[in-house]
Enzyme design. Structure first.
Site, PDB file in Angstrom:
ATOM      1  CB  ALA A 125      30.328  37.807  58.088  1.00 48.90           C
ATOM      2  CG  LEU A 126      32.576  44.820  58.460  1.00 49.09           C
ATOM      3  CD1 LEU A 126      32.037  44.973  59.884  1.00 49.09           C
ATOM      4  CD2 LEU A 126      33.974  45.443  58.360  1.00 49.09           C
ATOM      5  CD  GLU A 128      24.753  44.660  57.634  1.00 48.43           C
ATOM      6  OE1 GLU A 128      23.883  45.529  57.370  1.00 48.43           O
ATOM      7  OE2 GLU A 128      24.947  44.203  58.779  1.00 48.43           O
ATOM      8  CB  SER A 133      33.279  52.013  52.662  1.00 49.55           C
ATOM      9  OG  SER A 133      33.852  51.355  51.549  1.00 49.55           O
ATOM     10  CD1 TRP A 158      29.513  43.284  48.700  1.00 50.53           C
ATOM     11  CD2 TRP A 158      30.142  42.023  46.972  1.00 50.53           C
ATOM     12  NE1 TRP A 158      28.869  43.752  47.577  1.00 50.53           N
ATOM     13  CE2 TRP A 158      29.243  42.988  46.501  1.00 50.53           C
ATOM     14  CE3 TRP A 158      30.674  41.093  46.074  1.00 50.53           C
ATOM     15  CZ2 TRP A 158      28.861  43.078  45.171  1.00 50.53           C
ATOM     16  CZ3 TRP A 158      30.290  41.193  44.740  1.00 50.53           C
ATOM     17  CH2 TRP A 158      29.404  42.171  44.301  1.00 50.53           C
ATOM     18  NE  ARG A 243      41.948  49.124  55.443  1.00 55.77           N
ATOM     19  CZ  ARG A 243      41.021  49.657  56.224  1.00 55.77           C
ATOM     20  NH1 ARG A 243      41.345  50.624  57.062  1.00 55.77           N
ATOM     21  NH2 ARG A 243      39.772  49.219  56.182  1.00 55.77           N
ATOM     22  CD  GLU A 364      41.140  42.946  54.010  1.00 56.72           C
ATOM     23  OE1 GLU A 364      41.898  43.571  54.772  1.00 56.72           O
ATOM     24  OE2 GLU A 364      41.332  41.772  53.661  1.00 56.72           O
ATOM     25  CB  SER A 367      41.315  53.475  46.024  1.00 55.10           C
ATOM     26  OG  SER A 367      42.058  52.330  45.669  1.00 55.10           O
TER      27      SER A 367
END
Length: 392
Positions: A125-126, A128, A133, A158, A243, A364, A367
């Site tokens: 959970a990163l 918000e 990014s 997300w 990644r 994650e 691009s």
């Protein structure tokens, strides 16, 4: 059968080839079958089945050391068979990765065995609503209270496995320093009072996603991952591992799309002969084959570098993720085009692949963010070369 010659490359060892055969055998027998029906239940079933088969030992290792090449092989193989199977495996690793890398022994022992067995789902959970990014812009807060607990307030969105996970690795602002230097990571069990599922999110290729709300969520200091203020380090170290595996999943989708393209071109009759005989068809297939091979080289180079002890592989992992996901989109698009009208029919294999691939260019690190990381790394390399240049 997708090309397997990459297993002979010097990036990989005998143990990786054995692992690839193990995952392939399981996936061929189970992945598509267990992916059917309700999405939440399918993810639970897939995770449980992979745990029972011992496949999650690579995603949630007892040793505390994640072998990135093994993760990439698993994700590539599973993605060829089922996007949801790849998702389930990936989240077992990403959701627990911060605990594997930074949790103290007691925390690892308390929470990781169930994840390894496939009976407990995990989430990372990163992101918000206003900070995806740009990790430094996180606004969720964690305040230390007098009894040694931390109080977490804010929201995350997300979040893969949101709503069905048993644990969440949560990143919050603790204020040790401005920006990214003032974040801390915590393990938060799903049943903790004040943690609620604000919304389930429906996306083009169905996966469990949700928005989480934290209102006075209290966790003990023992659930902290890393030192206070090291949350950015925890997040980046975890993403450095996983990644490149996103690129591996994209590679698996691309291999499947290439196989479908060749089969369709060989079997479809057009103007008195196989569609394959048209030069434009051959050009499309050749371009897809080159996309697949270059993706594989970048993915397994990044994984090999990380496994070889490189302290940071952000540049190489970003290259692998960027190229493989963008290339997979091109390969999937050509696959749809070669299938003609069938390629845009809902749930046709080519159409499903097109939807599956699209999200990989966003999550994650989109691009565009990967391009920023790569460009900054190139500038740093140039500056370092200039400093090391001998004085005439």
């Amino acid at each position: 059968m997708a090309d397997r010659d990459f297993l002979l490359w010097p990036f990989l060892e005998t143990r990786h080839r054995d692992w690839a055969e193990e995952v392939e055998a399981w996936a061929a027998a189970n992945a598509a079958r267990l992916s059917e029906g309700d999405t939440d239940e399918a993810v639970r079933n897939l995770t449980r089945a992979m745990g029972e088969a011992g496949l999650l030992r690579m995603a949630v290792p007892e040793s505390g050391r994640l072998d990135v090449r093994s993760l990439c092989i698993a994700r590539e193989t599973l993605a060829r068979h089922s996007g949801l199977a790849d998702f389930a495996f990936a989240m077992a690793g990403l959701g627990t990765g911060s605990v594997t890398l930074f949790g103290d022994p007691a925390l690892r022992e308390a929470w990781l065995p169930a994840a390894r067995a496939g009976t407990s789902l995990a989430a990372f959970a990163l992101s918000e609503p206003e900070a995806g990014s740009d990790v430094a812009a996180l606004s969720t807060t964690a305040t230390r209270e007098s009894d040694g607990h931390w109080r977490i307030d804010g929201s995350k969105t997300w979040i893969s496995n949101g709503g069905i996970a048993a644990t969440y690795a949560v990143f919050a602002r603790t204020g040790e320093a401005p920006g990214a230097r003032g974040l801390t990571a915590f393990l938060v069990p799903a049943g903790t009072p004040g943690l609620t599922i604000a919304e389930r999110i429906e996306v083009s290729a169905p996966h469990p996603l949700a928005t989480l709300r934290f209102e006075g969520v209290r966790v003990p200091d023992a659930h902290r991952l890393g030192a206070p203020g090291e949350g950015f380090k925890v997040a980046m170290a975890t993403l450095d591992v996983f990644r490149a595996t996103v690129g591996a999943a994209a590679l698996g989708f691309a291999r499947h799309a290439l196989d479908l393209t060749v089969a369709r071109a060989s079997g479809r009759q057009l103007f008195g002969g196989p569609l394959f005989d048209q030069q434009m068809t051959q050009a499309a297939i050749a371009e897809s084959a080159v996309d697949v091979e270059t993706s594989a080289l970048l993915v397994y180079r990044a994984a090999w570098l990380k496994d070889s002890g490189a302290p940071r592989v952000s540049r190489e992992a970003s290259m692998a993720k960027l190229h493989a996901t963008e290339a997979a989109q091109r390969v999937a698009d050509r696959c749809v085009q070669i299938h003609g009208g069938h390629g845009v029919v809902r749930d046709h294999p080519a159409e499903k692949l097109y939807r599956e691939v699209r999200a990989l260019r966003v999550y994650e690190g989109a691009s565009e963010v990967q391009r920023i990381i790569i460009a900054r790394a190139e500038r740093a390399r140039a500056e370092e070369a200039a400093r090391c240049k001998p004085t005439p």
